[in-house]
Design an enzyme around this catalytic site. Structure first.
Site, PDB file in Angstrom:
ATOM      1  N   SER A 107       0.826  -1.197   0.000  1.00 29.60           N
ATOM      2  CA  SER A 107       0.000   0.000   0.000  1.00 29.60           C
ATOM      3  C   SER A 107       0.865   1.254   0.000  1.00 29.60           C
ATOM      4  O   SER A 107       1.665   1.458  -0.891  1.00 29.60           O
ATOM      5  CB  SER A 107      -0.970  -0.028   1.187  1.00 29.60           C
ATOM      6  N   ASP A 131      -2.344   6.352  -4.151  1.00 32.81           N
ATOM      7  CA  ASP A 131      -1.197   5.673  -3.550  1.00 32.81           C
ATOM      8  C   ASP A 131      -0.693   4.573  -4.488  1.00 32.81           C
ATOM      9  O   ASP A 131      -1.272   4.332  -5.549  1.00 32.81           O
ATOM     10  CB  ASP A 131      -1.548   5.146  -2.158  1.00 32.81           C
ATOM     11  N   ASP A 139      -0.811   1.340  -4.817  1.00 34.26           N
ATOM     12  CA  ASP A 139      -1.707   0.301  -5.340  1.00 34.26           C
ATOM     13  C   ASP A 139      -3.074   0.860  -5.696  1.00 34.26           C
ATOM     14  O   ASP A 139      -4.009   0.106  -5.975  1.00 34.26           O
ATOM     15  CB  ASP A 139      -1.814  -0.881  -4.384  1.00 34.26           C
ATOM     16  N   ASP A 168      -5.627   2.326  -4.214  1.00 25.60           N
ATOM     17  CA  ASP A 168      -6.879   2.113  -3.488  1.00 25.60           C
ATOM     18  C   ASP A 168      -7.207   3.287  -2.570  1.00 25.60           C
ATOM     19  O   ASP A 168      -8.293   3.347  -2.006  1.00 25.60           O
ATOM     20  CB  ASP A 168      -6.890   0.788  -2.723  1.00 25.60           C
TER      21      ASP A 168
END
Length: 573
Positions: free
Chosen positions: A142, A301, A303, A305
């Site tokens: 993340s 960010d 990834d 999400d």
């Protein structure tokens, strides 16, 4: 074996690269101990750790162990026929760890569907449901610093695994003790056996088409897109291609991407911390926004999400930052108000949020006669509620969000999705632009209508064994010696989710908390204020979430500062 014996075993028995890395630290006993004194914990969300050789690091062997444990669970469940989908982000070693994962599944006779290149986390959630897979894995850490990577596990409904499967998978992973015993095979053999399929554009196309179905006012986009200016940065992550694609295909003409941050790079060279919650991550984007006179500034960010937002203040010309609660509520209010205006807001509609998110959700949901459901922290619980809705046919999902900059419009995925959040915010920006308002103007209008809710997070970092003991001691003291007041606020209700207890502090009545067991304490305070204490599940931190309601922005800021200071004092005593 003690840590030194384990170190020697790894140094002598694993691959050449691992041997070289471990030989380089042969004279550093402290480093050896840190790498080998324990196994990297496979928690309810999977793995997260520093990249490197060692049992307490994330590497091909700890990834393979996690995969073998998950494979064993899938085989136990007799669910291997449907296969597993695998995605990865832009971090260092993500492609390698994803391939290790795929080949371990294949060696266990479980078909692996591996994305050809990096993809956002929500696309993994979408893909596994589209392909009808049993489970999914995404390799990502993340928004953590560059030295980290991670491994998140999803189940067939598209959400991260929840109870009881999460604990069952953990048991299967922990049962594996031999790091040389996990199954694997070559990529060539896996493909020949029909156990490895590379996936790509067909999933992308289907995902984008599902997002387009969620647009409420295409006419506003077509009109405002000729004037509306949007600056976007993927922060060296996975968002660049899908975000630019959806905005282009919807008709937004002026989308400016931060060149220095457009290409994937696991070292994240232009930021200290690739987190859209961090104002410093917006430095380059805000510079570009000022040059092009942008209306909206967005960052996802690594990834993709989570979404961070700035919008222009029409009165001052400055760019104002949105918290995750603010951007979540702006999208929520837009979706509900416009569905109502279009006559498509269902009577059994539901909004889902977490117990540590803003209390403004209560009044907004009530204003549109929508059921509000609150869950524990973590978007997997929001995804789980969507599954319950489908099973029970009792509610129709409308919107879900958590304060940590994550939300979901639609049910194409069952995890937070920054790509659809970008789309929804840009659509809202176009709609309000037609009314002569920026998103910041609309946010102020929402505060005026529903009240000035403001939230904060106070975090205490306590490392090591002593730090863990201190965190436990603070939680036990708050649990056993529940304060009657926090600052000037009287505690009206106390929730201990670890004991499934809700106590009315006025009448003394005790009932069930209504949520799954978790080491979380929640204090409902008078005047719609609140405070929640919870140890972090991934870091050595004790977190105190809190919120207040004021009659103006200035009053809310003052009340929140007082409450934050009261919490600090309470913990220090």
């Amino acid at each position: 074996m003690n840590f030194m014996e384990t170190y020697e075993f790894w140094r002598k028995n694993l691959d050449e690269d691992t041997t070289k890395e471990l030989e380089a630290i042969a004279d550093n006993e402290k480093e050896i101990e840190d790498r080998f004194y324990k196994n990297l914990e496979f928690g309810t969300g999977g793995l997260r750790g520093v990249i490197g050789a060692g049992t307490n690091r994330i590497n091909r062997y700890t990834v393979r162990k996690a995969t073998q444990g998950l494979a064993n669970f899938i085989l136990q469940e007799k669910a291997q026929e449907k296969g597993v989908a695998i995605a990865f982000d832009s971090r260092r070693m993500s492609p390698e760890f994803a391939k290790e994962t795929a080949l371990c599944f294949a060696a266990n006779g479980i078909h692996a569907y591996l994305f050809e290149t990096l993809r956002p986390t929500p696309m993994l959630s979408f893909a596994l449901r589209m392909l009808g897979c049993t489970a999914g894995v995404v390799v990502t850490a993340s928004h953590n610093p560059p030295e980290y990577n991670g491994y998140k596990v999803y189940w067939e409904d598209g959400a991260q695994v929840t109870a009881p499967k999460d604990k069952q998978i953990i048991d299967c992973v922990n049962a594996i003790e031999d790091f040389t015993a996990m199954r694997t095979m070559s990529e060539e053999d896996a493909k020949k056996a029909g156990l490895l399929t590379i996936i790509g554009s067909e999933i992308d196309d289907a995902y984008i088409e599902e997002l387009k179905k969620l647009v409420l006012h295409p006419e506003a986009i077509q009109t405002a897109s000729k004037e509306l200016k949007i600056v976007y940065t993927p922060l060296h992550g996975t968002g660049n291609l899908p975000v630019r694609r959806i905005l282009k295909e919807l008709g937004f003409e002026h989308v400016y991407v931060v060149d220095e941050q457009s290409e994937p790079d696991g070292n994240f060279p232009t930021v200290i911390y690739p987190n859209p919650e961090d104002k410093k991550a917006f430095t380059l984007a805000l510079d570009l926004a000022k040059k092009v006179d942008a209306d909206l500034v967005l960052a996802t960010d690594p990834d993709a999400d989570r979404l961070g937002v700035y919008a222009k203040n029409s009165k001052t010309g400055e760019y104002e930052v949105f918290t995750g609660n603010m951007s979540g509520m702006l999208i929520c209010e837009y979706e509900l108000s416009q569905k109502k205006a279009l006559g498509i807001l269902p009577e059994n509609g539901a909004v889902i949020t977490t117990i540590v998110s803003t209390n403004m959700t209560d009044v907004v949901a009530d204003a549109y006669n929508q059921t509000l459901i609150k869950t524990l922290t973590g978007f997997k619980y929001i995804g789980e509620q969507i599954k319950f809705f489908e099973q029970n046919q009792d509610h129709t999902y409308q919107f879900g969000f958590e304060e940590s900059y994550g939300c979901l419009v639609g049910t194409h995925a069952r995890d937070k999705d920054a790509v659809v959040a970008v789309m929804a915010l840009c659509e809202a920006a176009a709609y309000y632009h037609m009314q002569g308002k920026t998103l910041w103007d609309q946010m102020l209008a929402i505060f005026d209508q529903y009240g000035y809710y403001k939230e904060d997070l106070y975090t205490i970092t306590l490392k090591g064994i002593e730090g863990t003991k201190k965190i436990q001691a603070v939680m036990e003291q708050l649990r056993n010696e529940t304060p009657e007041k926090i600052g000037t606020y009287r505690v009206t209700e106390f929730y201990d989710y670890n004991k499934n207890v809700k106590k009315d502090m006025v009448t003394g009545t005790v009932s069930e908390s209504g949520l799954p067991k978790s080491n979380v304490l929640y204090f409902a305070l008078e005047n719609d204020a609140w405070c929640c204490a919870r140890p972090s599940g991934t870091e050595p931190k004790l977190k105190f979430y809190m919120g207040v309601k004021g009659d103006s922005m200035e009053e809310a800021e003052h009340l929140l500062a007082d409450l934050t200071n009261a919490v600090k004092k309470m913990v220090a005593e």
